[in-house]
Design a protein around this motif. Structure first.
Motif, PDB file in Angstrom:
ATOM      1  N   UNK A   1     -10.780 -50.595  -7.877  1.00  0.00           N
ATOM      2  CA  UNK A   1     -10.978 -51.601  -6.832  1.00  0.00           C
ATOM      3  C   UNK A   1     -12.366 -51.508  -6.225  1.00  0.00           C
ATOM      4  N   UNK A   2     -12.916 -50.316  -6.208  1.00  0.00           N
ATOM      5  CA  UNK A   2     -14.247 -50.121  -5.626  1.00  0.00           C
ATOM      6  C   UNK A   2     -15.354 -50.558  -6.578  1.00  0.00           C
ATOM      7  N   UNK A   3     -15.219 -50.245  -7.869  1.00  0.00           N
ATOM      8  CA  UNK A   3     -16.323 -50.488  -8.807  1.00  0.00           C
ATOM      9  C   UNK A   3     -16.152 -51.757  -9.639  1.00  0.00           C
ATOM     10  N   UNK A   4     -14.915 -52.243  -9.788  1.00  0.00           N
ATOM     11  CA  UNK A   4     -14.683 -53.429 -10.629  1.00  0.00           C
ATOM     12  C   UNK A   4     -13.467 -54.196 -10.106  1.00  0.00           C
ATOM     13  N   UNK A   5     -13.555 -54.730  -8.890  1.00  0.00           N
ATOM     14  CA  UNK A   5     -12.382 -55.364  -8.279  1.00  0.00           C
ATOM     15  C   UNK A   5     -11.853 -56.578  -9.041  1.00  0.00           C
TER      16      UNK A   5
END
Length: 212
Positions: free
Chosen positions: A114-118
């Motif tokens: 979710x942080x790097x590729x939501x």
């Protein structure tokens, strides 16, 4: 050298098993001896109900976000971010202080992705939900859907080392779910849908369908 420090830190953060300590503090029991024996939210729900499930999920998501945010914050590069994703997932599944018996890796996978590729995670989640509804197999459908997240991330332009980290996290999830997959495939469709919400304090099973 930075990547080595990051993966060690991420692993140690992953080792903080929210569900285990929550149940230990609230009831004095060892979660590894209850239900599926996993320390994730679904097993916590057997003891503490929906609130325990939500608190455990929030804690496990948060530790993954912190682990992956550190290399991003200090601008250590995509390789450090990728190894952080793998490290926090590995720590969650195999926490050293609990005899390498932890959760199934879903929460740290979701939190870090979710942080790097939501957007890629959202694509994987939608596919996972569709496959679960069609197949009526929670673990199989969910894992296949999530396994497509790295491909979606790559197509959306995420750095290759980050994509590799997400893929590595998926592999660890599959390894952690292998007994659940065997049990689910040998059972009637739909048998793994129920999330336990009572205080079911039955002893842990080695290959139960209860998941994390």
């Amino acid at each position: 050298m930075a990547a080595l420090g990051v993966v060690i830190l991420a692993y140690l953060l992953g080792c903080f098993s929210t569900g285990y300590y929550l149940v230990r503090v609230r009831t004095g029991q060892d979660l590894r001896t209850i239900g599926s024996g996993a320390t994730g939210g679904r097993n916590v729900a057997r003891v503490l109900g929906p609130v325990g499930f939500l608190v455990t999920g929030a804690g496990d998501l948060a530790k993954a976000v912190v682990a992956v945010a550190v290399p991003i914050w200090f601008d250590l590069g995509p390789v450090a971010v990728g190894v952080a994703i793998v490290g926090v997932t590995a720590g969650h599944i195999w926490p050293i202080q609990l005899g390498f018996r932890g959760g199934k890796g879903v929460a740290p996978f979701v939190g870090s992705s979710a942080l790097v590729a939501p957007i890629a995670l959202a694509v994987g989640a939608v596919i996972a939900a569709a496959l679960v509804l069609v197949s009526r197999r929670l673990n199989l459908g969910g894992l296949i859907g999530f396994a497509l997240t790295p491909a979606a991330a790559l197509l959306l332009g995420a750095p290759v080392p980050v994509v590799a980290g997400i893929a590595g996290s998926v592999v660890l999830m599959v390894v952690a779910h292998r007994s659940n997959l065997r049990a689910e495939l040998g059972a009637a469709p739909g048998s793994s849908f129920r999330i336990p919400t009572g205080r079911s304090l039955r002893p842990a099973s080695r290959g139960g369908r209860g998941g994390g």
